[in-house]
Design an enzyme around this catalytic site. Structure first.
Site, PDB file in Angstrom:
ATOM      1  N   GLU A 176       0.917  -1.254  -0.102  1.00 51.00           N
ATOM      2  CA  GLU A 176       0.021   0.020   0.057  1.00 51.00           C
ATOM      3  C   GLU A 176       0.847   1.127  -0.184  1.00 51.00           C
ATOM      4  O   GLU A 176       1.335   1.771   1.195  1.00 51.00           O
ATOM      5  CB  GLU A 176      -0.909  -0.080   1.377  1.00 51.00           C
ATOM      6  CG  GLU A 176      -2.020   1.137   1.307  1.00 51.00           C
ATOM      7  CD  GLU A 176      -2.609   1.262   2.612  1.00 51.00           C
ATOM      8  OE1 GLU A 176      -2.230   0.938   3.476  1.00 51.00           O
ATOM      9  OE2 GLU A 176      -3.451   2.087   2.524  1.00 51.00           O
ATOM     10  N   LYS A 218      -2.695  -1.996  -3.065  1.00 50.68           N
ATOM     11  CA  LYS A 218      -3.649  -1.231  -2.297  1.00 50.68           C
ATOM     12  C   LYS A 218      -3.433   0.030  -2.670  1.00 50.68           C
ATOM     13  O   LYS A 218      -1.981   0.617  -2.395  1.00 50.68           O
ATOM     14  CB  LYS A 218      -3.622  -1.431  -0.627  1.00 50.68           C
ATOM     15  CG  LYS A 218      -4.676  -0.566  -0.134  1.00 50.68           C
ATOM     16  CD  LYS A 218      -5.142  -1.100   1.142  1.00 50.68           C
ATOM     17  CE  LYS A 218      -6.009  -0.444   1.936  1.00 50.68           C
ATOM     18  NZ  LYS A 218      -6.585  -0.925   3.080  1.00 50.68           N
TER      19      LYS A 218
HETATM   20  P1  13P Z   1      -9.048   4.190   4.971  1.00 51.09           P
HETATM   21  O1  13P Z   1     -10.036   3.354   3.922  1.00 51.09           O
HETATM   22  O2  13P Z   1      -9.724   4.746   6.204  1.00 51.09           O
HETATM   23  O3  13P Z   1      -8.413   5.080   4.048  1.00 51.09           O
HETATM   24  O4  13P Z   1      -8.372   3.187   5.547  1.00 51.09           O
HETATM   25  C1  13P Z   1      -7.685   2.205   4.719  1.00 51.09           C
HETATM   26  C2  13P Z   1      -6.096   1.675   5.136  1.00 51.09           C
HETATM   27  O5  13P Z   1      -5.933   0.391   5.198  1.00 51.09           O
HETATM   28  C3  13P Z   1      -5.451   2.736   5.507  1.00 51.09           C
HETATM   29  O6  13P Z   1      -4.099   2.136   5.510  1.00 51.09           O
END
Ligand code: 13P
Length: 331
Positions: A176, A218
């Protein structure tokens, strides 16, 4: 050796996505406080139970990302959370990074920590029932100054090392690189930064020979910054998000999931629907789904207020949101 590809692919089962419930103690404390809920270890456990113990979530969720503390805890049904999720066909995952710290040479930017003892921790998480993992890097936009190429590159190197160690441990990695919504930037700038972050990431993954087919990306959506007066339409978000992804993510990855990033629940739902439609138009090669924290939890937390008597109403709001987000996948 565990075949990771079918596990990664199962996160994209039809109509299903991921609940990100991996807020660290620090973030969970702040989140609960913003709803006037005083925190304690027991309140955090009840907070998790609110979302994991709701009847019927398995219709909408393929996986849940947990915080390491939660892997060891039990729901109100006295079952360990990972076991009770797995029993309903929901894969338990775990956040394995240890948060961020400022980069010494660029203190406005952040680098993610957590590689030092990662192999030992992965062995433990696996024993506790985790099937997949997440590592979050944070990329901040500030005009043309930030992000710096070196912050993007350093974070990409750590994401790649993380991915390699996780695959070696027999777990699926979610990578991510979150491009933050905060700022005055345009949607075009967000699109360019998402593309740059992902292009750099895949070039480092290639250098390190990380297997693409068993990893999940992600990403943020391409949105105008939260301090920009611009209100993006879902179609605009979809067009720019898909453009950034088509130009940077190889076709072999197991799939791409989206974070909600501070969008309202309705925005995150509508934008996802438009992204799914656009993906079909441009013949995007990977499966797509959601991996939301705030957009799935906010309405329920507003109703819950930390009180037992509000659990049924809060769970009803959460299931309603899950049904809407799931319906957006079939848009
Ligand atoms: P949000 O959907 O609140 O952005 O969180 C997702 C997430 O895993 C952030 O690291």
């Amino acid at each position: 050796m565990t075949d990771l590809v079918p596990i990664a692919r199962s996160l994209f089962a039809e109509g299903k996505g991921i609940l990100a419930a991996d807020e660290s103690v620090h973030t969970a404390t702040a989140r609960l406080a913003s709803y006037g809920i005083p925190t304690s270890a027991e309140m955090r456990r009840k907070y998790r139970d609110l979302f994991f113990g709701a009847e019927g979530i398995e219709q909408f969720l393929s996986g849940v990302i947990l915080f390491s503390e939660t892997l060891r805890e039990k729901g109100n049904d006295k079952k360990l959370f990972p076991k009770s999720l797995a029993a309903r066909g929901i894969l338990p995952g775990v956040k394995v990074d240890l948060g961020t710290e400022p980069i010494s040479t660029s203190p406005e930017e952040l680098i993610t920590q957590g590689l030092l003892d990662l192999p030992e921790r992965l062995a433990e998480y696996k024993k506790q029932g985790a099937a997949f993992t997440k590592w979050r890097a944070v990329i901040r936009i500030d005009g043309d100054q930030l992000p710096t190429a070196s912050a993007i590159h350093e974070n990409a190197k750590r994401l790649a090392q993380y991915a390699k160690e996780v695959q070696t441990a027999g777990l699926v990695p979610i990578l991510e690189p979150e491009v933050l919504l905060e700022g005055k930037h345009s949607r075009a700038r967000a699109r360019a930064v998402i593309k740059e972050a992902l292009t750099t990431l895949f070039s480092v993954l290639e250098e390190q020979s990380v297997d693409r087919a068993s990893l999940v990306v992600k990403t943020s959506m391409a949105l105008s910054g939260s301090e920009s007066p611009r209100k993006d339409t879902p179609e605009e978000v979809a067009e720019d998000t898909l453009a950034a992804l088509m130009e940077s993510v190889p076709r072999q990855v197991a799939g791409i999931v989206f974070l909600s990033g501070g969008q309202s629940p309705d925005q995150a739902t509508d934008n996802l629907g438009a992204i799914i439609r656009r993906a079909r138009e441009v013949s995007a090669p990977w499966p797509l789904t959601f991996s939301y924290a705030r957009a799935l939890q906010d309405e329920a937390l507003e109703l819950w207020k930390g009180k037992e008597e509000n659990v049924p109403a809060a769970r009803a709001a959460y299931l309603d949101r899950l049904a809407k987000v799931s319906a957006a996948l079939a848009a």
